[in-house]
Motif scaffolding. Structure first.
Motif, PDB file in Angstrom:
ATOM      1  N   ALA A   1       0.825  -1.205   0.000  1.00 20.38           N
ATOM      2  CA  ALA A   1       0.000   0.000   0.000  1.00 20.38           C
ATOM      3  C   ALA A   1       0.861   1.257   0.000  1.00 20.38           C
ATOM      4  N   ALA A   2       1.974   1.220   0.734  1.00 23.95           N
ATOM      5  CA  ALA A   2       2.838   2.395   0.843  1.00 23.95           C
ATOM      6  C   ALA A   2       3.387   2.825  -0.514  1.00 23.95           C
ATOM      7  N   TYR A   3       3.753   1.863  -1.356  1.00 28.12           N
ATOM      8  CA  TYR A   3       4.236   2.210  -2.699  1.00 28.12           C
ATOM      9  C   TYR A   3       3.190   3.029  -3.453  1.00 28.12           C
ATOM     10  N   ASP A   4       1.951   2.552  -3.410  1.00 30.01           N
ATOM     11  CA  ASP A   4       0.881   3.246  -4.137  1.00 30.01           C
ATOM     12  C   ASP A   4       0.513   4.570  -3.472  1.00 30.01           C
ATOM     13  N   GLN A   5       0.542   4.612  -2.150  1.00 31.82           N
ATOM     14  CA  GLN A   5       0.240   5.856  -1.439  1.00 31.82           C
ATOM     15  C   GLN A   5       1.271   6.934  -1.753  1.00 31.82           C
ATOM     16  N   GLY A   6       2.544   6.552  -1.779  1.00 37.52           N
ATOM     17  CA  GLY A   6       3.593   7.528  -2.085  1.00 37.52           C
ATOM     18  C   GLY A   6       3.436   8.115  -3.474  1.00 37.52           C
ATOM     19  N   ARG A   7       3.095   7.261  -4.432  1.00 39.12           N
ATOM     20  CA  ARG A   7       2.887   7.722  -5.802  1.00 39.12           C
ATOM     21  C   ARG A   7       1.705   8.687  -5.872  1.00 39.12           C
ATOM     22  N   SER A   8       0.628   8.359  -5.155  1.00 42.03           N
ATOM     23  CA  SER A   8      -0.549   9.232  -5.141  1.00 42.03           C
ATOM     24  C   SER A   8      -0.250  10.555  -4.453  1.00 42.03           C
ATOM     25  N   ALA A   9       0.517  10.506  -3.356  1.00 44.72           N
ATOM     26  CA  ALA A   9       0.875  11.737  -2.649  1.00 44.72           C
ATOM     27  C   ALA A   9       1.685  12.664  -3.539  1.00 44.72           C
ATOM     28  N   ALA A  10       2.628  12.098  -4.307  1.00 44.34           N
ATOM     29  CA  ALA A  10       3.436  12.918  -5.209  1.00 44.34           C
ATOM     30  C   ALA A  10       2.584  13.523  -6.319  1.00 44.34           C
ATOM     31  N   ALA A  11       1.610  12.745  -6.807  1.00 40.96           N
ATOM     32  CA  ALA A  11       0.715  13.263  -7.841  1.00 40.96           C
ATOM     33  C   ALA A  11      -0.106  14.430  -7.307  1.00 40.96           C
ATOM     34  N   SER A  12      -0.616  14.286  -6.101  1.00 38.41           N
ATOM     35  CA  SER A  12      -1.397  15.364  -5.487  1.00 38.41           C
ATOM     36  C   SER A  12      -0.530  16.594  -5.252  1.00 38.41           C
ATOM     37  N   ALA A  13       0.705  16.382  -4.852  1.00 36.73           N
ATOM     38  CA  ALA A  13       1.601  17.493  -4.554  1.00 36.73           C
ATOM     39  C   ALA A  13       1.904  18.336  -5.792  1.00 36.73           C
ATOM     40  N   ARG A  14       1.891  17.717  -6.971  1.00 40.00           N
ATOM     41  CA  ARG A  14       2.159  18.497  -8.184  1.00 40.00           C
ATOM     42  C   ARG A  14       0.875  19.050  -8.789  1.00 40.00           C
ATOM     43  N   GLY A  15      -0.242  18.895  -8.071  1.00 39.16           N
ATOM     44  CA  GLY A  15      -1.484  19.531  -8.490  1.00 39.16           C
ATOM     45  C   GLY A  15      -2.463  18.664  -9.233  1.00 39.16           C
ATOM     46  N   LYS A  16      -2.207  17.363  -9.323  1.00 35.53           N
ATOM     47  CA  LYS A  16      -3.147  16.481 -10.012  1.00 35.53           C
ATOM     48  C   LYS A  16      -4.435  16.389  -9.205  1.00 35.53           C
ATOM     49  N   GLU A  17      -5.550  16.625  -9.852  1.00 35.32           N
ATOM     50  CA  GLU A  17      -6.828  16.688  -9.131  1.00 35.32           C
ATOM     51  C   GLU A  17      -7.330  15.324  -8.674  1.00 35.32           C
ATOM     52  N   HIS A  18      -7.034  14.310  -9.456  1.00 37.81           N
ATOM     53  CA  HIS A  18      -7.528  12.977  -9.122  1.00 37.81           C
ATOM     54  C   HIS A  18      -6.350  12.034  -8.882  1.00 37.81           C
ATOM     55  N   CYS A  19      -6.391  11.337  -7.779  1.00 40.88           N
ATOM     56  CA  CYS A  19      -5.372  10.340  -7.486  1.00 40.88           C
ATOM     57  C   CYS A  19      -6.062   9.135  -6.860  1.00 40.88           C
ATOM     58  N   ARG A  20      -5.400   8.019  -6.923  1.00 39.59           N
ATOM     59  CA  ARG A  20      -5.979   6.808  -6.341  1.00 39.59           C
ATOM     60  C   ARG A  20      -5.791   6.831  -4.832  1.00 39.59           C
ATOM     61  N   PHE A  21      -6.901   6.707  -4.103  1.00 37.23           N
ATOM     62  CA  PHE A  21      -6.805   6.533  -2.654  1.00 37.23           C
ATOM     63  C   PHE A  21      -6.795   5.033  -2.394  1.00 37.23           C
ATOM     64  N   VAL A  22      -5.761   4.552  -1.747  1.00 34.77           N
ATOM     65  CA  VAL A  22      -5.525   3.112  -1.626  1.00 34.77           C
ATOM     66  C   VAL A  22      -6.393   2.538  -0.505  1.00 34.77           C
ATOM     67  N   ASP A  23      -7.502   1.901  -0.896  1.00 31.08           N
ATOM     68  CA  ASP A  23      -8.402   1.325   0.107  1.00 31.08           C
ATOM     69  C   ASP A  23      -8.859  -0.084  -0.261  1.00 31.08           C
TER      70      ASP A  23
END
Length: 466
Positions: free
Chosen positions: A321-343
């Motif tokens: 999960a951490a691998y996917d969460q880190g990727r999503s966090a980086a996407a959000s940080a650069r302004g991407k509006e939609h990212c996968r929330f790992v659930d």
């Protein structure tokens, strides 16, 4: 034009979440610096958690298979493994992982600083480097991926040579005759099976009513039976009161009045986020009682430019999960509006044998009043299981009676964490693609463990009279 910040992103921590965040950011043209408190990259996953324990388990499993296979016993004596010898294999794996992950940073030109980072403000971090000097770094955004560490109650002396947590157990230099494992969560159950596999006497103390209550009841029962069958003494509904230590033994005093004696104690009761020392008070961020941060669906904290991922945010606290969460966090940080929330993470538990599941359990479906049926395939009835000698375990499919939609998959046995992904892929199909009939209408290689899906599907359809 004066550059506003030194970097686009600072990542605190180089475990799975930090590594994936850094790589995602740099692949999208961002400048990144990673700050790692340990002397080498990889985080707890590589050095204290996931990989070392799985490497230990692999060697124990190999020894058990050797000792239980008659043809090998005919050509050699039974193999016994000491715990220090097992650790030597784990250390080899760690070394290879560190080398590989270090190349990731070099190849992608990501600056790596070994030191302890401390917030000055929301965009500024002061780093006490390994050489003792301080460096101040500014960045537009920050990803906190500092991971977690074992929780240590204040009234237990973890400096005593007979007391270990899930980090320090990797430095145990002897093989105790008897060990108490306090805490029957995932880590506790994994180590209990490892220790019993090399001949230790194990007392597994569980504060709850059953092992791993989040599992399907049938799978939890199977784990309990298997552990007991290998000599593990499981004690449910027990809570520690105090620990008595001496040069000769450990005595665990329980609230029930029982006293458990052993040569060593492994404490596996919870983890705490590595947030103390980050200076979160300087930026107005607060943590819960376990040092964990709260994030929204974009992995954003209460401070707009600061994100967090991995064990430091709590559940599910898995490397996958951490691998996917880190990727999503980086996407959000650069302004991407939609990212996968790992659930929707599959469960992978590396006991002997291993356990994996995805979707709902029988109890959850019953409580939700969803009409379901069950299909089972026992590994002892598969040709591949008989060939390999891996006959313990089963694959269990839960599916809707009317639509045949797969609602849950639960596997207990050899390669369970691999087998689960076949069913997971079908469950993710849209527009009616998620159906039990896929496994009946698809030809599987024979003999394989994957064939268990066809057997389980036919078993389930037979229950419906189809």
């Amino acid at each position: 034009m004066v550059k506003k910040f030194d970097y686009d992103m600072v990542v605190l921590g180089s475990g799975p979440a930090g590594e994936s965040a850094a790589l995602n950011a740099v692949k999208h043209g961002r400048s990144v610096v990673v700050i790692e408190a340990q002397g080498t990259v990889g985080g707890a996953c590589t050095h204290q958690g996931t990989l070392p324990s799985k490497a230990l388990r692999h060697m124990v499993r190999q020894a058990i298979r050797f000792n239980q296979t008659p043809i090998f016993r005919d050509i050699g004596d039974a193999r016994t493994l000491t715990y220090p010898r097992l650790l030597s294999h784990a250390n080899e794996v760690i070394s290879r992982q560190v080398d590989m992950r270090s190349r990731f940073y070099h190849r992608n030109q990501i600056r790596l600083i070994h030191g302890a980072g401390h917030f000055v403000d929301a965009h500024t971090i002061s780093v006490r480097c390994a050489d003792g000097l301080d460096e101040v770094i500014t960045a537009e955004s920050v990803v906190i991926a500092t991971g977690s560490r074992p929780y240590q109650p204040a009234n237990i002396d973890f400096s005593h040579p007979r007391v270990y947590d899930s980090d320090s157990i990797l430095k145990m230099n002897n093989t105790p005759n008897k060990i108490i494992v306090y805490g029957a969560g995932v880590i506790g159950c994994e180590y209990a099976s490892i220790f019993s596999g090399i001949g230790m006497k194990v007392e597994l103390v569980n504060s709850r009513d059953r092992l791993l209550e989040f599992l399907d009841d049938e799978i939890s029962d199977a784990l309990s039976y298997k552990l007991r069958n290998t000599g593990v003494m499981i004690r449910h509904r027990e809570v520690y009161e105090s620990v008595e230590l001496s040069d000769k033994e450990v005595v665990l005093h329980l609230e029930s009045g029982k006293r458990l004696h052993a040569d060593a104690l492994l404490w596996c009761n919870g983890r705490s986020g590595n947030t103390d020392g980050l200076g979160l008070e300087e930026i107005g961020l607060q943590t819960d009682h376990r040092g964990q941060l709260v994030v929204n669906e974009h992995y954003q904290t209460a401070v707009a430019n600061i994100f967090a991922a991995g064990d430091v945010i709590g559940w599910p606290s898995l490397a996958s999960a951490a691998y996917d969460q880190g990727r999503s966090a980086a996407a959000s940080a650069r302004g991407k509006e939609h990212c996968r929330f790992v659930d929707d993470v599959p469960t992978g538990i590396y006991t002997l044998p291993e356990i994996s599941s995805v979707g709902q359990t029988e109890r959850e479906l019953t409580e939700a009043k969803i009409p379901y049926e069950v299909g089972r395939a026992f590994f002892k009835d598969t040709a591949r299981g008989q060939i390999s000698g891996e006959t313990v375990g089963m694959l269990k499919l839960l599916f809707h009676i009317d639509t045949l939609e797969i609602l849950g998959i639960h596997c207990f046995g050899a390669e369970a964490a691999e087998i689960i992904h076949i069913g997971q892929a079908i469950m993710k199909q849209q527009n009616g693609g998620n159906t039990l009939r896929y496994f009946v209408e698809t030809t599987f290689n024979y003999p394989t463990m994957a064939e268990a899906y066809r057997i389980a599907a036919l078993n389930g359809l037979n229950r419906l009279g189809k």
